[in-house]
Enzyme design. Structure first.
Site, PDB file in Angstrom:
ATOM      1  N   CYS A   1       9.527   1.834   3.589  1.00 19.94           N
ATOM      2  CA  CYS A   1      10.471   0.744   3.895  1.00 19.94           C
ATOM      3  C   CYS A   1      11.881   1.294   4.044  1.00 19.94           C
ATOM      4  O   CYS A   1      12.759   0.610   4.540  1.00 19.94           O
ATOM      5  CB  CYS A   1      10.434  -0.316   2.814  1.00 19.94           C
TER       6      CYS A   1
ATOM      7  N   PHE B   1       0.820  -1.225   0.000  1.00 17.65           N
ATOM      8  CA  PHE B   1       0.000   0.000   0.000  1.00 17.65           C
ATOM      9  C   PHE B   1       0.846   1.263   0.000  1.00 17.65           C
ATOM     10  O   PHE B   1       0.364   2.326  -0.366  1.00 17.65           O
ATOM     11  CB  PHE B   1      -0.927   0.012   1.241  1.00 17.65           C
TER      12      PHE B   1
ATOM     13  N   GLU C   1       9.268  -3.898  13.025  1.00 19.40           N
ATOM     14  CA  GLU C   1       9.083  -2.729  12.170  1.00 19.40           C
ATOM     15  C   GLU C   1       7.799  -2.036  12.646  1.00 19.40           C
ATOM     16  O   GLU C   1       6.731  -2.652  12.654  1.00 19.40           O
ATOM     17  CB  GLU C   1       8.912  -3.192  10.717  1.00 19.40           C
TER      18      GLU C   1
HETATM   19  P1  NAD Z   1       1.559  -6.573   3.149  1.00 17.51           P
HETATM   20  O1  NAD Z   1       2.580  -7.653   3.229  1.00 17.51           O
HETATM   21  O2  NAD Z   1       0.434  -6.581   4.123  1.00 17.51           O
HETATM   22  O3  NAD Z   1       0.844  -6.599   1.709  1.00 17.51           O
HETATM   23  C1  NAD Z   1       1.593  -6.612   0.515  1.00 17.51           C
HETATM   24  C2  NAD Z   1       0.782  -7.335  -0.567  1.00 17.51           C
HETATM   25  O4  NAD Z   1       0.586  -8.683  -0.152  1.00 17.51           O
HETATM   26  C3  NAD Z   1      -0.586  -6.734  -0.817  1.00 17.51           C
HETATM   27  O5  NAD Z   1      -0.842  -6.729  -2.199  1.00 17.51           O
HETATM   28  C4  NAD Z   1      -1.523  -7.674  -0.073  1.00 17.51           C
HETATM   29  O6  NAD Z   1      -2.795  -7.772  -0.673  1.00 17.51           O
HETATM   30  C5  NAD Z   1      -0.799  -9.013  -0.161  1.00 17.51           C
HETATM   31  N1  NAD Z   1      -1.086  -9.873   1.001  1.00 17.51           N
HETATM   32  C6  NAD Z   1      -1.338  -9.474   2.276  1.00 17.51           C
HETATM   33  N2  NAD Z   1      -1.550 -10.538   3.065  1.00 17.51           N
HETATM   34  C7  NAD Z   1      -1.418 -11.632   2.283  1.00 17.51           C
HETATM   35  C8  NAD Z   1      -1.510 -13.035   2.533  1.00 17.51           C
HETATM   36  N3  NAD Z   1      -1.778 -13.513   3.749  1.00 17.51           N
HETATM   37  N4  NAD Z   1      -1.313 -13.878   1.513  1.00 17.51           N
HETATM   38  C9  NAD Z   1      -1.041 -13.416   0.286  1.00 17.51           C
HETATM   39  N5  NAD Z   1      -0.929 -12.089  -0.020  1.00 17.51           N
HETATM   40  C10 NAD Z   1      -1.117 -11.215   0.969  1.00 17.51           C
HETATM   41  O7  NAD Z   1       2.351  -5.190   3.162  1.00 17.51           O
HETATM   42  P2  NAD Z   1       1.759  -3.717   3.232  1.00 17.51           P
HETATM   43  O8  NAD Z   1       1.229  -3.472   4.598  1.00 17.51           O
HETATM   44  O9  NAD Z   1       0.895  -3.438   2.066  1.00 17.51           O
HETATM   45  O10 NAD Z   1       3.096  -2.867   3.017  1.00 17.51           O
HETATM   46  C11 NAD Z   1       3.972  -2.503   4.056  1.00 17.51           C
HETATM   47  C12 NAD Z   1       5.164  -3.421   4.124  1.00 17.51           C
HETATM   48  O11 NAD Z   1       5.848  -3.424   2.874  1.00 17.51           O
HETATM   49  C13 NAD Z   1       6.199  -2.981   5.146  1.00 17.51           C
HETATM   50  O12 NAD Z   1       6.672  -4.114   5.821  1.00 17.51           O
HETATM   51  C14 NAD Z   1       7.293  -2.351   4.291  1.00 17.51           C
HETATM   52  O13 NAD Z   1       8.568  -2.342   4.884  1.00 17.51           O
HETATM   53  C15 NAD Z   1       7.243  -3.209   3.098  1.00 17.51           C
HETATM   54  N6  NAD Z   1       7.861  -2.586   1.940  1.00 17.51           N
HETATM   55  C16 NAD Z   1       9.056  -3.055   1.510  1.00 17.51           C
HETATM   56  C17 NAD Z   1       9.702  -2.461   0.438  1.00 17.51           C
HETATM   57  C18 NAD Z   1      11.023  -2.996  -0.064  1.00 17.51           C
HETATM   58  O14 NAD Z   1      11.388  -2.688  -1.194  1.00 17.51           O
HETATM   59  N7  NAD Z   1      11.735  -3.777   0.722  1.00 17.51           N
HETATM   60  C19 NAD Z   1       9.109  -1.371  -0.203  1.00 17.51           C
HETATM   61  C20 NAD Z   1       7.868  -0.911   0.264  1.00 17.51           C
HETATM   62  C21 NAD Z   1       7.255  -1.532   1.341  1.00 17.51           C
END
Ligand code: NAD
Length: 499
Positions: free
Chosen positions: A281, A149, A384
């Site tokens: 992130c 998101f 985090e």
């Molecule tokens: P999230 O893991 O909740 O969701 C990411 C994606 O995974 C979404 O599209 C979501 O629909 C899907 N998803 C969620 N739960 C799932 C499940 N149980 N099974 C399958 N798919 C699932 O992450 P978020 O809250 O959207 O984003 C924040 C996180 O992303 C933070 O931890 C941040 O550090 C990380 N992030 C990392 C980077 C990087 O490049 N390392 C960049 C941006 C964000």
């Protein structure tokens, strides 16, 4: 209530699963749209549609493919304000920050315009008598991206621009929290001349993700999000024989040496710690001043700066520092972690637990917090937080500070603030973290370098964007060809050495 759609085969497609998610305006707490959550059948149909469109796109000359991206850049610039407003409305970040989100994606699209050059293979003339050898990079077929998101414009573009430039068809499964901008991007790609079916947006949750991971046609999956989901997707995707790269969570440390320019370090921490309400992130969530004197001086500089922060909805003007968190759950998780920090003995130097914004009491706003004397065992250090909370860990010396960053399970980004070149060089060489800043707090690499963390922040062999993306989204095929006059003399049955 607005009902959003999927975008499949170049058209907006209504969801048929009967399942929906609420999309909020985080500033007001109101539901502003309903998002359909795709079933396995809907996801599979989108993949089949993409697979049918892909061969013709892969056969299109790479310069023509790149021209679509060139036009897409023009359209992104044309619609920048519209995209930024839609992004802020669903995510909550400020409008300048939302423009930055679009801009950092746009820069990767610009890099991908160089695809014809990047896709050129290798050639060895006369590798043997009458033998030439060449390697080519071929598209994989249908590939998918599952995105978080917190950068609803940038990260989808990091994924689909190189994949499409390479000749693949793409299934984007964006975050269900802020899906409007990904849909707008797909419309703009179509307007830019992309054939129907090459970029598809399938909205959904775990059901759609699992359908992607289990679909035999999908050749590669790129994921960005939290670490537990990254690990899950990496394991399931790899078990199904796909090429997978997953980027996860972070806990980025900024080491402040006694010789650092303290004003510069404090300014850097304010932007990197509290910008986008800490929902980045690459946010700095841990300051590690070396020595008590440095710690005291740093805290003294931080406090007045934090007190001046303007927290407001994105409509509150260009001088808003940050907005609300994305959901009510995110807010209560962050507030819960703040309580745990107090219970576990950290010193809460700036306490805004009672923060509330007049007229926006139902919004997901969290005031800025600053902790001092945080230690390794505390949950606020281990986890985090992804909120406007900066933790200070007092290190005894440089080696102690280095060890904190090195021992943490995450390894996305880090920074050191110092005037000493020798210390900075030692830090950059020894640290086990993917992206390092020297007097730079958020060291996000530019589009033509690659982006990726180490340890539990990244799973897979290649990074995102830059040259690695072109490796990830293509397969190498190596052809050895011989056009001798003597083939008619008969076949050879031994393994031939080159002369
Ligand atoms: P999230 O893991 O909740 O969701 C990411 C994606 O995974 C979404 O599209 C979501 O629909 C899907 N998803 C969620 N739960 C799932 C499940 N149980 N099974 C399958 N798919 C699932 O992450 P978020 O809250 O959207 O984003 C924040 C996180 O992303 C933070 O931890 C941040 O550090 C990380 N992030 C990392 C980077 C990087 O490049 N390392 C960049 C941006 C964000």
């Amino acid at each position: 209530m607005q009902e959003l759609t999927h975008f499949i085969g170049g058209k907006h497609v209504k969801g048929t699963s009967g399942r929906f998610a609420d999309v909020f305006n985080p500033a007001t707490g109101e539901v502003q749209a309903k998002l359909p959550l795709a079933s396995v059948a809907e996801t599979d149909a989108a993949v089949a549609n993409a697979a049918a469109a892909q061969p013709a796109w892969a056969a299109t000359n790479p310069q023509r493919r790149a021209r679509v991206l060139m036009e897409f850049v023009r359209l992104l610039n044309r619609d920048m304000d519209k995209l930024a407003e839609a992004l802020s409305r669903e995510h909550g970040k400020t409008v300048p920050d939302a423009r930055g989100d679009v801009q950092r994606g746009l820069e990767v699209v610009e890099f991908c315009i160089g695809a014809p050059h990047l896709l050129k293979g290798e050639y060895t003339d006369s590798a043997g008598p009458g033998i030439d050898m060449y390697s080519m990079r071929q598209a994989l077929g249908v590939v998918a991206g599952i995105t978080p998101f917190n950068f609803p414009a940038m990260i989808p573009m990091w994924k689909f621009a190189p994949a499409i430039a390479c000749g693949n068809a793409f299934i984007l499964k964006p975050s269900e929290r802020d899906p409007s901008v990904p849909l707008m991007l797909a419309e703009l790609m179509l307007e830019a001349g992309l054939p129907e079916g090459i970029l598809n947006v399938v909205n959904g949750d775990k059901e759609a993700v699992d359908a992607i991971l289990d679909n035999g046609t999908v050749q590669a999956v790129g994921f960005v999000g939290s670490t537990p989901i990254a690990q899950y997707i990496y394991a399931r995707g790899c078990a199904n024989g796909k090429r997978v790269q997953c980027f996860g969570g972070a806990k980025n440390h900024m080491i402040v040496m006694p010789d650092a320019d303290m004003d510069q370090a404090a300014d850097a921490l304010i932007g990197a710690g509290y910008g986008a309400a800490g929902e980045r992130c690459m946010a700095i969530s841990v300051a590690v001043p070396v020595g008590d004197q440095t710690a005291d001086a740093l805290i003294e500089k931080l406090v007045p700066r934090i007190e001046k922060l303007k927290i407001a909805p994105y409509t509150g003007g260009e001088d808003v520092d940050y907005g609300p968190l994305v959901t009510a759950e995110a807010k209560s998780r962050v507030l819960g972690l703040i309580e745990s920090g107090i219970e576990q003995g950290a010193e809460l130097v700036i306490d805004n637990r009672d923060f509330s914004l007049q007229g926006y009491e139902d919004g997901f706003f969290v005031g800025p917090h600053l902790f001092d004397r945080v230690t390794r065992e505390m949950d606020i250090y281990k986890q985090e937080i992804f909120g406007p909370v900066l933790s200070t860990v007092r290190a005894e010396n440089y080696e102690d500070a280095l060890a904190h960053a090195m021992d943490h399970e995450y390894g996305n980004g880090t920074a050191i603030f110092t005037r000493d070149g020798d210390t900075a060089r030692d830090f950059a060489n020894r640290i086990n973290i993917g992206m390092v800043g020297i007097n730079v707090p958020i060291p996000v690499p530019l589009a033509y370098h690659t982006f990726g963390g180490w340890k539990k922040s990244g799973f897979g062999d290649l990074n995102q964007h830059g040259p690695d993306a072109f490796r990830f989204y293509t397969r190498t095929k190596t052809v050895t060809s011989r056009w001798p006059s003597g083939l008619k003399e008969g076949g050879e049955f031994h393994f031939k050495q080159m002369d």
